[in-house]
Design a protein around this motif. Structure first.
Motif, PDB file in Angstrom:
ATOM      1  N   THR A 228       0.829  -1.210   0.000  1.00  0.00           N
ATOM      2  CA  THR A 228       0.000   0.000   0.000  1.00  0.00           C
ATOM      3  C   THR A 228       0.860   1.256   0.000  1.00  0.00           C
ATOM      4  OG1 THR A 228      -0.193  -0.279   2.406  1.00  0.00           O
ATOM      5  CG2 THR A 228      -2.024  -1.054   1.049  1.00  0.00           C
ATOM      6  N   ASP A 229       2.064   1.183   0.572  1.00  0.00           N
ATOM      7  CA  ASP A 229       2.964   2.340   0.518  1.00  0.00           C
ATOM      8  C   ASP A 229       3.454   2.567  -0.910  1.00  0.00           C
ATOM      9  OD1 ASP A 229       2.678   2.686   3.226  1.00  0.00           O
ATOM     10  OD2 ASP A 229       4.480   1.546   3.741  1.00  0.00           O
ATOM     11  N   LEU A 230       3.704   1.473  -1.633  1.00  0.00           N
ATOM     12  CA  LEU A 230       4.121   1.598  -3.032  1.00  0.00           C
ATOM     13  C   LEU A 230       3.031   2.260  -3.862  1.00  0.00           C
ATOM     14  CD1 LEU A 230       5.745  -1.930  -3.562  1.00  0.00           C
ATOM     15  CD2 LEU A 230       6.885   0.210  -2.923  1.00  0.00           C
ATOM     16  N   LEU A 231       1.787   1.853  -3.642  1.00  0.00           N
ATOM     17  CA  LEU A 231       0.663   2.476  -4.345  1.00  0.00           C
ATOM     18  C   LEU A 231       0.480   3.922  -3.904  1.00  0.00           C
ATOM     19  CD1 LEU A 231      -1.906  -0.477  -4.178  1.00  0.00           C
ATOM     20  CD2 LEU A 231      -0.695   0.338  -6.210  1.00  0.00           C
ATOM     21  N   GLY A 232       0.709   4.170  -2.623  1.00  0.00           N
ATOM     22  CA  GLY A 232       0.567   5.526  -2.111  1.00  0.00           C
ATOM     23  C   GLY A 232       1.575   6.476  -2.702  1.00  0.00           C
ATOM     24  N   ASP A 233       2.789   5.980  -2.988  1.00  0.00           N
ATOM     25  CA  ASP A 233       3.811   6.838  -3.591  1.00  0.00           C
ATOM     26  C   ASP A 233       3.369   7.332  -4.958  1.00  0.00           C
ATOM     27  OD1 ASP A 233       5.395   6.476  -1.387  1.00  0.00           O
ATOM     28  OD2 ASP A 233       6.619   4.875  -2.274  1.00  0.00           O
ATOM     29  N   GLU A 234       2.505   6.562  -5.638  1.00  0.00           N
ATOM     30  CA  GLU A 234       1.989   6.977  -6.943  1.00  0.00           C
ATOM     31  C   GLU A 234       0.644   7.693  -6.829  1.00  0.00           C
ATOM     32  OE1 GLU A 234       2.311   4.223 -10.314  1.00  0.00           O
ATOM     33  OE2 GLU A 234       3.160   2.766  -8.903  1.00  0.00           O
ATOM     34  N   GLY A 235       0.138   7.822  -5.603  1.00  0.00           N
ATOM     35  CA  GLY A 235      -1.155   8.480  -5.421  1.00  0.00           C
ATOM     36  C   GLY A 235      -2.320   7.653  -5.926  1.00  0.00           C
TER      37      GLY A 235
ATOM     38  N   ILE B 123      -3.861   5.125  -4.206  1.00  0.00           N
ATOM     39  CA  ILE B 123      -4.680   4.556  -3.142  1.00  0.00           C
ATOM     40  C   ILE B 123      -5.002   5.649  -2.141  1.00  0.00           C
ATOM     41  CG2 ILE B 123      -2.760   3.848  -1.655  1.00  0.00           C
ATOM     42  CD1 ILE B 123      -4.355   1.230  -1.101  1.00  0.00           C
ATOM     43  N   GLU B 124      -6.122   5.530  -1.488  1.00  0.00           N
ATOM     44  CA  GLU B 124      -6.510   6.549  -0.509  1.00  0.00           C
ATOM     45  C   GLU B 124      -5.408   6.757   0.514  1.00  0.00           C
ATOM     46  OE1 GLU B 124      -9.291   5.547   2.603  1.00  0.00           O
ATOM     47  OE2 GLU B 124      -9.345   3.469   1.942  1.00  0.00           O
ATOM     48  N   ARG B 125      -5.317   7.971   1.012  1.00  0.00           N
ATOM     49  CA  ARG B 125      -4.281   8.289   1.992  1.00  0.00           C
ATOM     50  C   ARG B 125      -4.504   7.508   3.278  1.00  0.00           C
ATOM     51  NH1 ARG B 125      -5.790  12.957  -0.339  1.00  0.00           N
ATOM     52  NH2 ARG B 125      -7.247  13.408   1.381  1.00  0.00           N
ATOM     53  N   ASP B 126      -3.410   7.045   3.856  1.00  0.00           N
ATOM     54  CA  ASP B 126      -3.489   6.354   5.133  1.00  0.00           C
ATOM     55  C   ASP B 126      -3.717   7.385   6.225  1.00  0.00           C
ATOM     56  OD1 ASP B 126      -3.499   4.339   6.924  1.00  0.00           O
ATOM     57  OD2 ASP B 126      -1.380   3.828   6.766  1.00  0.00           O
ATOM     58  N   VAL B 127      -4.605   7.072   7.145  1.00  0.00           N
ATOM     59  CA  VAL B 127      -4.909   8.002   8.232  1.00  0.00           C
ATOM     60  C   VAL B 127      -3.843   7.860   9.298  1.00  0.00           C
ATOM     61  CG1 VAL B 127      -6.600   8.679   9.968  1.00  0.00           C
ATOM     62  CG2 VAL B 127      -7.366   7.827   7.738  1.00  0.00           C
TER      63      VAL B 127
ATOM     64  N   PHE C 258     -12.261   1.579  -6.460  1.00  0.00           N
ATOM     65  CA  PHE C 258     -13.173   2.682  -6.153  1.00  0.00           C
ATOM     66  C   PHE C 258     -13.217   3.597  -7.367  1.00  0.00           C
ATOM     67  CE2 PHE C 258     -13.770   6.965  -4.036  1.00  0.00           C
ATOM     68  CZ  PHE C 258     -15.128   6.812  -3.862  1.00  0.00           C
ATOM     69  N   LYS C 259     -14.423   3.858  -7.874  1.00  0.00           N
ATOM     70  CA  LYS C 259     -14.571   4.636  -9.099  1.00  0.00           C
ATOM     71  C   LYS C 259     -14.427   6.127  -8.884  1.00  0.00           C
ATOM     72  CE  LYS C 259     -17.567   1.205 -11.295  1.00  0.00           C
ATOM     73  NZ  LYS C 259     -18.899   0.944 -11.902  1.00  0.00           N
ATOM     74  N   GLY C 260     -14.359   6.553  -7.627  1.00  0.00           N
ATOM     75  CA  GLY C 260     -14.230   7.972  -7.360  1.00  0.00           C
ATOM     76  C   GLY C 260     -15.573   8.614  -7.048  1.00  0.00           C
ATOM     77  N   SER C 261     -15.519   9.853  -6.629  1.00  0.00           N
ATOM     78  CA  SER C 261     -16.727  10.600  -6.277  1.00  0.00           C
ATOM     79  C   SER C 261     -16.518  12.050  -6.660  1.00  0.00           C
ATOM     80  CB  SER C 261     -17.001  10.470  -4.774  1.00  0.00           C
ATOM     81  OG  SER C 261     -15.952  11.080  -4.028  1.00  0.00           O
TER      82      SER C 261
ATOM     83  N   PRO D 171     -10.802  11.419  -6.672  1.00  0.00           N
ATOM     84  CA  PRO D 171     -10.601  10.818  -7.992  1.00  0.00           C
ATOM     85  C   PRO D 171     -10.653   9.305  -7.896  1.00  0.00           C
ATOM     86  CG  PRO D 171      -8.493  11.420  -7.037  1.00  0.00           C
ATOM     87  CD  PRO D 171      -9.544  11.915  -6.077  1.00  0.00           C
ATOM     88  N   PRO D 172     -10.744   8.621  -9.037  1.00  0.00           N
ATOM     89  CA  PRO D 172     -10.679   7.146  -8.998  1.00  0.00           C
ATOM     90  C   PRO D 172      -9.368   6.695  -8.359  1.00  0.00           C
ATOM     91  CG  PRO D 172     -11.436   7.901 -11.139  1.00  0.00           C
ATOM     92  CD  PRO D 172     -10.996   9.130 -10.398  1.00  0.00           C
ATOM     93  N   GLN D 173      -9.479   5.718  -7.489  1.00  0.00           N
ATOM     94  CA  GLN D 173      -8.306   5.238  -6.770  1.00  0.00           C
ATOM     95  C   GLN D 173      -8.647   3.911  -6.102  1.00  0.00           C
ATOM     96  OE1 GLN D 173      -7.471   7.791  -3.360  1.00  0.00           O
ATOM     97  NE2 GLN D 173      -9.614   8.417  -3.298  1.00  0.00           N
ATOM     98  N   PHE D 174      -7.656   3.300  -5.515  1.00  0.00           N
ATOM     99  CA  PHE D 174      -7.896   2.114  -4.701  1.00  0.00           C
ATOM    100  C   PHE D 174      -8.210   2.538  -3.269  1.00  0.00           C
ATOM    101  CE2 PHE D 174      -5.043   0.307  -8.002  1.00  0.00           C
ATOM    102  CZ  PHE D 174      -5.905  -0.663  -8.486  1.00  0.00           C
ATOM    103  N   THR D 175      -8.983   1.702  -2.593  1.00  0.00           N
ATOM    104  CA  THR D 175      -9.292   1.933  -1.189  1.00  0.00           C
ATOM    105  C   THR D 175      -8.777   0.754  -0.367  1.00  0.00           C
ATOM    106  OG1 THR D 175     -11.483   0.948  -1.466  1.00  0.00           O
ATOM    107  CG2 THR D 175     -11.322   3.346  -1.691  1.00  0.00           C
TER     108      THR D 175
END
Length: 368
Positions: free
Chosen positions: A158-165, A167-171, A262-265, A269-273
């Motif tokens: 999930t950190d790898l995906l987060g580096d590319e933006g 996946i949703e931000r980790d809280v 997740f298709k976005g809202s 934007p569209p992203q993974f959750t």
């Protein structure tokens, strides 16, 4: 418990003696030791510790031995013991990124920084009973060298995906101490910290069925196992007089990060959750189920319609606790003599009234 029969106490005492006799079993066979249970039934103890919400291998082994292998009864025993323990503080958030990894797999990336480590798993075994298990000697060759936990740098998927933006931000963890559902009554809607607590100590079979339902279309999930990692993590407690955290021990944990579409809202934007599971011991089936249900329960966060049981927070949390469920179901076998006599009298009166009405109707039809 109540007993409305004369001699009930003597019968209960005899039942306890019979239980102890059955627990011991054949006296010609050596009794099970706690060391044997802890060493050879580790996965069962992991479940007891996870759902009993108390990490203590020896106590879990004692509970399993006392309960004759009934894991829910053992979980009940462990929780009851837990209530006698003082609570002197909360640990700092565990850093699973620094886990001494024993098993790490991903279904999303083949080549991961740090690599994949199969570790001890049933995934590639044949589901056939091995006749060698009937013997008393060693049934499998041991490792030629000790199995050392992985020490390579293993960033989370999930950190790898987060580096590319992607996946949703980790809280980030807050400075406030999280809620504790074992000390305060749970109210709905509950925060995610309390939901995750409830899921972590929820019944594995119940959560597994709910997770399965989400895969069969009873929730909006399209999951991928981002990563499962199992290993030892240090537990640290802040020491105000020292000004820094001090490690007090290590626990074995299973962490599952589930990646969902997740298709976005209008706002995102569209992203993974994310769906998240964290459980004591080696309990990846439970951690996976927990992560799937966690994501389903987050429907409101993403503007999704709640249409499935796994998305109903009160249904899931109120029925996931196997100790509470056991109490409600098993109390039915206790004496209900007075209640049943009242119901019996009511049914007899209703039948008499029904018979009188039928006779009256038959007489009217005969007169016509």
């Amino acid at each position: 418990m109540y007993v409305a029969v004369k001699g009930g106490e003597a019968a209960i005492a005899n039942a306890h003696q019979l239980l102890a006799d059955r627990r011991r079993g054949d006296r010609s066979v050596p009794a099970l030791t706690l060391e044997q249970i802890a060493g050879q039934f580790q996965l069962g103890l992991d479940r007891v510790m996870a759902e009993g919400s108390l990490y203590d291998v020896e106590l879990a082994a004692m509970a399993v031995r006392q309960s004759r292998g009934d894991l829910i009864e053992a979980i009940f025993l462990l929780r009851a013991y837990r209530t006698t323990l003082p609570r002197f503080g909360a640990s700092v958030p565990l850093d699973t990124g620094n886990m001494a990894i024993e098993r790490r797999i991903s279904a999303t990336y083949k080549d991961l920084p740090g690599g994949q480590l199969l570790g001890p798993t049933f995934d590639y075994t044949h589901r056939l009973i091995d006749p060698a298990m009937a013997g008393d000697g060693p049934v499998e060759p041991g490792l030629r060298r000790p199995l050392a936990p992985g020490d390579a740098h293993c960033p989370r998927v999930t950190d790898l995906l987060g580096d590319e933006g992607l996946i949703e931000r980790d809280v980030a963890a807050t400075a406030d101490e999280p809620g504790d559902l074992t000390r305060e009554p749970l109210e709905f809607p509950a925060g995610r910290d309390l939901r995750l607590q409830a899921l972590a100590r929820g019944d594995e079979g119940f959560l597994l069925s709910l997770a399965y339902s989400t895969q069969r279309g009873y929730a909006r999930t399209h999951p991928f196992v981002g990563e499962i990692r199992i290993g030892l993590v240090e537990v640290e407690v802040d020491m105000p007089e020292l000004g820094f955290a001090v490690p007090i021990g290590r626990v074995r944990l299973t962490e599952c990060q589930m990646v969902n579409q997740f298709k976005g809202s209008a706002k995102e934007p569209p992203q993974f959750t994310r769906g998240y599971g964290l459980v004591f011991g080696q309990s990846e089936r439970k951690a996976m189920a927990m992560s799937l249900v966690d994501r389903a329960l987050r429907a409101d966060e993403f503007g999704e319609e709640r249409v499935a049981p796994a998305q109903d927070e009160e249904f899931v949390i109120a029925h996931s606790d196997n100790v509470q469920a056991t109490g409600f179901v098993e109390h039915l076998k206790l004496p209900h003599y007075v209640d049943f006599q009242a119901e019996l009298d009511l049914v007899r009166r209703m039948r008499a009234e029904h018979a009188a009405a039928e006779n009256a109707r038959a007489e009217r039809e005969a007169a016509e």
